[in-house]
Design a protein around this motif. Structure first.
Motif, PDB file in Angstrom:
ATOM      1  N   TYR A 312       3.084   0.980  -0.530  1.00 60.82           N
ATOM      2  CA  TYR A 312       3.255   0.451  -1.896  1.00 60.82           C
ATOM      3  C   TYR A 312       1.937   0.566  -2.654  1.00 60.82           C
ATOM      4  O   TYR A 312       0.862   0.291  -2.114  1.00 60.82           O
ATOM      5  CB  TYR A 312       3.648  -1.026  -1.867  1.00 60.82           C
ATOM      6  CG  TYR A 312       5.041  -1.305  -1.352  1.00 60.82           C
ATOM      7  CD1 TYR A 312       6.181  -0.890  -2.047  1.00 60.82           C
ATOM      8  CD2 TYR A 312       5.223  -2.035  -0.178  1.00 60.82           C
ATOM      9  CE1 TYR A 312       7.458  -1.170  -1.562  1.00 60.82           C
ATOM     10  CE2 TYR A 312       6.496  -2.321   0.308  1.00 60.82           C
ATOM     11  CZ  TYR A 312       7.602  -1.883  -0.392  1.00 60.82           C
ATOM     12  OH  TYR A 312       8.870  -2.166   0.080  1.00 60.82           O
ATOM     13  N   CYS A 313       2.005   0.941  -3.946  1.00 62.43           N
ATOM     14  CA  CYS A 313       0.811   0.988  -4.787  1.00 62.43           C
ATOM     15  C   CYS A 313       0.405  -0.448  -5.146  1.00 62.43           C
ATOM     16  O   CYS A 313       1.212  -1.213  -5.684  1.00 62.43           O
ATOM     17  CB  CYS A 313       1.097   1.783  -6.054  1.00 62.43           C
ATOM     18  SG  CYS A 313      -0.316   1.771  -7.190  1.00 62.43           S
ATOM     19  N   ALA A 314      -0.843  -0.765  -4.847  1.00 61.52           N
ATOM     20  CA  ALA A 314      -1.330  -2.124  -5.115  1.00 61.52           C
ATOM     21  C   ALA A 314      -1.835  -2.263  -6.551  1.00 61.52           C
ATOM     22  O   ALA A 314      -2.192  -3.362  -6.989  1.00 61.52           O
ATOM     23  CB  ALA A 314      -2.430  -2.483  -4.130  1.00 61.52           C
ATOM     24  N   GLY A 315      -1.846  -1.148  -7.282  1.00 63.01           N
ATOM     25  CA  GLY A 315      -2.342  -1.191  -8.661  1.00 63.01           C
ATOM     26  C   GLY A 315      -1.235  -1.429  -9.677  1.00 63.01           C
ATOM     27  O   GLY A 315      -1.503  -1.807 -10.822  1.00 63.01           O
ATOM     28  N   ARG A 350      -4.124   6.579   0.295  1.00 65.61           N
ATOM     29  CA  ARG A 350      -3.610   6.745  -1.084  1.00 65.61           C
ATOM     30  C   ARG A 350      -4.350   5.815  -2.052  1.00 65.61           C
ATOM     31  O   ARG A 350      -4.648   6.211  -3.176  1.00 65.61           O
ATOM     32  CB  ARG A 350      -2.111   6.443  -1.127  1.00 65.61           C
ATOM     33  CG  ARG A 350      -1.267   7.354  -0.271  1.00 65.61           C
ATOM     34  CD  ARG A 350      -1.149   8.765  -0.874  1.00 65.61           C
ATOM     35  NE  ARG A 350      -0.281   9.570  -0.038  1.00 65.61           N
ATOM     36  CZ  ARG A 350      -0.689  10.490   0.841  1.00 65.61           C
ATOM     37  NH1 ARG A 350      -1.988  10.754   0.984  1.00 65.61           N
ATOM     38  NH2 ARG A 350       0.177  11.153   1.569  1.00 65.61           N
ATOM     39  N   TRP A 351      -4.630   4.619  -1.641  1.00 66.57           N
ATOM     40  CA  TRP A 351      -5.292   3.645  -2.511  1.00 66.57           C
ATOM     41  C   TRP A 351      -6.685   4.168  -2.932  1.00 66.57           C
ATOM     42  O   TRP A 351      -7.118   3.927  -4.051  1.00 66.57           O
ATOM     43  CB  TRP A 351      -5.459   2.284  -1.798  1.00 66.57           C
ATOM     44  CG  TRP A 351      -4.177   1.522  -1.595  1.00 66.57           C
ATOM     45  CD1 TRP A 351      -2.924   1.919  -1.961  1.00 66.57           C
ATOM     46  CD2 TRP A 351      -4.036   0.229  -0.991  1.00 66.57           C
ATOM     47  NE1 TRP A 351      -2.004   0.968  -1.604  1.00 66.57           N
ATOM     48  CE2 TRP A 351      -2.662  -0.091  -1.009  1.00 66.57           C
ATOM     49  CE3 TRP A 351      -4.919  -0.691  -0.425  1.00 66.57           C
ATOM     50  CZ2 TRP A 351      -2.156  -1.284  -0.507  1.00 66.57           C
ATOM     51  CZ3 TRP A 351      -4.427  -1.883   0.078  1.00 66.57           C
ATOM     52  CH2 TRP A 351      -3.060  -2.177   0.039  1.00 66.57           C
ATOM     53  N   LYS A 352      -7.336   4.870  -2.007  1.00 66.39           N
ATOM     54  CA  LYS A 352      -8.684   5.383  -2.298  1.00 66.39           C
ATOM     55  C   LYS A 352      -8.661   6.380  -3.440  1.00 66.39           C
ATOM     56  O   LYS A 352      -9.613   6.506  -4.200  1.00 66.39           O
ATOM     57  CB  LYS A 352      -9.283   6.038  -1.046  1.00 66.39           C
ATOM     58  CG  LYS A 352      -9.781   5.010  -0.040  1.00 66.39           C
ATOM     59  CD  LYS A 352     -10.593   5.622   1.074  1.00 66.39           C
ATOM     60  CE  LYS A 352     -11.165   4.516   1.942  1.00 66.39           C
ATOM     61  NZ  LYS A 352     -11.003   4.742   3.361  1.00 66.39           N
ATOM     62  N   LYS A 353      -7.548   7.130  -3.560  1.00 71.16           N
ATOM     63  CA  LYS A 353      -7.456   8.185  -4.571  1.00 71.16           C
ATOM     64  C   LYS A 353      -6.697   7.736  -5.817  1.00 71.16           C
ATOM     65  O   LYS A 353      -6.693   8.443  -6.826  1.00 71.16           O
ATOM     66  CB  LYS A 353      -6.702   9.385  -3.973  1.00 71.16           C
ATOM     67  CG  LYS A 353      -7.448  10.091  -2.857  1.00 71.16           C
ATOM     68  CD  LYS A 353      -7.436  11.606  -3.116  1.00 71.16           C
ATOM     69  CE  LYS A 353      -8.423  12.346  -2.246  1.00 71.16           C
ATOM     70  NZ  LYS A 353      -7.842  12.752  -0.966  1.00 71.16           N
ATOM     71  N   CYS A 354      -6.035   6.609  -5.763  1.00 68.43           N
ATOM     72  CA  CYS A 354      -5.115   6.220  -6.838  1.00 68.43           C
ATOM     73  C   CYS A 354      -5.879   5.531  -7.972  1.00 68.43           C
ATOM     74  O   CYS A 354      -6.541   4.505  -7.756  1.00 68.43           O
ATOM     75  CB  CYS A 354      -4.037   5.290  -6.280  1.00 68.43           C
ATOM     76  SG  CYS A 354      -3.042   4.491  -7.538  1.00 68.43           S
ATOM     77  N   PRO A 355      -5.795   6.078  -9.203  1.00 67.98           N
ATOM     78  CA  PRO A 355      -6.534   5.463 -10.324  1.00 67.98           C
ATOM     79  C   PRO A 355      -6.116   4.011 -10.566  1.00 67.98           C
ATOM     80  O   PRO A 355      -6.958   3.167 -10.872  1.00 67.98           O
ATOM     81  CB  PRO A 355      -6.187   6.334 -11.538  1.00 67.98           C
ATOM     82  CG  PRO A 355      -5.485   7.534 -11.006  1.00 67.98           C
ATOM     83  CD  PRO A 355      -5.053   7.276  -9.596  1.00 67.98           C
TER      84      PRO A 355
HETATM   85 ZN    ZN Z   1      -1.942   2.926  -6.138  1.00 71.53          ZN
END
Ligand code: ZN
Ligand code: ACM
Length: 554
Positions: A312-315, A350-355
């Motif tokens: 899941y995207c945390a952003g 993924r979190w490391k790369k996700c804006p």
């Molecule tokens: Zn994300």
């Protein structure tokens, strides 16, 4: 009429006196209770259930009635007798009195006195009464486990005095239905086994990369898409080249089925704790709703075992909206105070790369992706607490800082649990090396494929969650223990029983019995007596070497 009764009773006494298995006069009584009680005084003689025996309850209510009905059903199975249940405080000769009694302080505790003339149970609450009945059951002949054959057996229980209460308040068994799922009837039978051994929690692992197994009305694609995978890897996940079976696999539990299971468990004083995995192990949810990921997908429901990088995207706010909606429906189905949110094995790739994830880290003043996971779990905890519930997570939730009220399930060993207890957080111990029942239980050569490891019954039994590092105060945070059954390599009810039994019985004793009363050889002797009962139940338990032969060789 009186004479007729006498004529019927006299041969009955004669029969009882002569019967080899149950009532032999000089036969030594056998007591083989699992988990072993706090104290047991053996006494000569037996109590015999008669057609006119009654069960007297004090008080008679919905809760105490469950225990009386259970006892009555056991008696009926063996004899065909339909025992009357009534309210009262006096016990007629030949009958059973079960009372909630304030002299028993522990709500799960009970005293049980079986004499030739009567059985008397005093219980701290209806729960303790139920456990007393499970003890009586284990003192009965195995015939009570089968439907009535039409031929009454002499149903006797050996005289004794038992005082009993659990060592720990949490005694759990887990089941993963994400990798493979099992029919409702199998889940109920699993719950039956738990109840028989005085477990009080069933941890139901409902969502995984390879399958979402619970109907959520607001998000129908979770089960339309997420409950089905197109095929499954054959053999061990580590084997190369990878081969797939080409067969679609899937299914889910409807909300009605979930309600049925929760109600069934409650009738045996077992709380069902649902687990909804986040932020990792969520590929099936992302295949259904790819917009909840960092990349947007598309994804397929997992077809092999392991750890997947898409989580899941945390952003995104949508992620939290979705999870809160899901948890809202879950909380409507499960009255459990505890809700398990997973939290294990979440790669941060993924979190490391996700804006959006990176923006969240900046905005919230977080140090790194571990703290982002901690932010995620804290936010979910806040939501659960606002609804009056408590969060449980696997020990990875320690990384980046524990959510304020979280209970930790320590699985990667005991260190996480010890650390959490030192931080004054509650802990459930479920370390792989002792309680992972997907591990081999004997030398692997002729065993069905398992994930790996070596975990014989003796090793399971040897666990004791008392650690020198913890003060008395900190030790109070160790709520108890749990066995886990992960099902990558377990796809049938028979195989599930084979992996779980008898190792789950050893876990029941770790959770219930005082350390000073534990003795593996004694446990084995009791288990060997109870095998006739498990056979009567058609239980497919493991029948090989129970001792840790590797340690004995060293
Ligand atoms: Zn994300
Ligand atoms: C776990 O075994 N991944 C909790």
């Amino acid at each position: 009429m009186k004479n007729l009764v006498l004529i019927l009773i006299i041969p009955l006494f004669f029969l009882v006196g002569c019967s080899g298995g149950n009532g032999g006069k000089n036969e030594k009584n056998v007591y083989a209770i699992i988990p072993a009680p706090l104290s047991l005084s053996e006494m000569p003689g037996k109590f015999i259930f008669r057609e006119k025996s009654t069960i007297v309850l004090s008080p008679l209510n919905e809760s105490t009635r469950l225990s009386a009905d259970f006892l009555a059903s056991m008696v009926k199975n063996a004899t065909g007798y339909e025992l009357q249940v009534k309210e009262g405080s006096k016990v007629p000769n030949g009958s059973v009195l079960m009372a909630v009694d304030t002299s028993v302080k522990n709500p799960e505790g009970y005293t049980l006195t079986i004499s030739k003339g009567k059985i008397v149970v005093k219980a701290g609450s209806p729960v303790g009464m139920f456990y007393a009945v499970q003890t009586i059951r284990q003192l009965m002949p195995p015939e009570v486990e089968k439907p009535f054959s039409g031929q009454a057996v002499t149903l006797s229980v050996p005289c004794c005095e038992i005082k009993d209460e659990p060592r720990f308040v949490y005694r759990g068994m887990h089941l993963d239905v994400g990798r493979h799922m099992f029919p409702v009837e199998t889940i109920k039978r699993y719950i039956d086994l738990l109840a028989m051994h005085k477990f009080n929690y069933f941890h139901w692992h409902l969502t995984e990369d390879q399958g979402w197994r619970i109907e959520i009305k607001k998000y129908p694609k979770l089960t339309e898409v997420g409950a089905f995978r197109k095929e499954t890897i054959v053999g061990h996940a580590g084997k190369k080249p990878q081969v797939f079976d080409g067969k679609p696999y899937g299914g889910f539990y409807t909300q009605n089925e979930v309600r049925e299971i929760v109600k069934y468990a409650a009738s045996k004083f077992i709380t069902v704790i649902p687990e909804i995995e986040m932020p990792g192990h969520s590929l099936a949810a992302l295949a259904s709703y790819p917009e909840l990921s960092c990349t947007g997908g598309p994804f397929e429901v997992g077809t092999k075992w392991g750890i997947f990088e898409d989580v899941y995207c945390a952003g995104k706010e949508e992620t939290f909206k979705f999870l809160e909606d899901v948890l809202t429906e879950v909380m409507e189905l499960f009255p459990s105070k505890y809700i398990h949110i997973g939290g294990d094995e979440c790669p941060k790739t993924r979190w490391k790369k996700c804006p959006l994830c990176q923006k969240r880290i900046k905005q919230e003043g977080l140090k790194d992706e571990n703290e982002l996971q901690s932010y995620f779990i804290r936010r979910i905890e806040k939501f659960l607490v606002s609804k009056g519930r408590k969060l449980i997570g696997w020990d990875e939730i320690l990384e980046g800082g524990l959510a304020p009220e979280a209970t930790v399930m320590s699985w990667r060993g005991v260190a996480g649990g010890i650390e959490a207890a030192k931080q004054n957080h509650d802990v459930i111990m479920t370390p792989t090396r002792y309680f992972y029942l997907d591990y081999y239980q004997t030398e692997p050569d002729n065993e069905p494929l398992a994930i790996g490891g070596y975990l014989p019954l003796e090793t399971v039994y040897s666990f004791d969650p008392r650690f020198e590092e913890l003060t008395e105060e900190q030790y109070k945070h160790i709520l108890g223990v749990q066995g886990n059954v992960w099902t990558e390599y377990i796809s049938t009810p028979e195989h599930l029983e084979y992996m779980a039994c008898p190792r789950m019985f050893a876990i029941s004793e770790v959770g219930w019995t005082q350390a000073s009363k534990k003795d593996f050889e004694d446990f084995l002797a009791r288990f060997n007596v109870q095998r006739a009962r498990y056979d009567a139940m058609n239980l497919n338990y493991f029948k090989g070497e129970y001792r840790n032969t590797r340690s004995r060789k060293q």
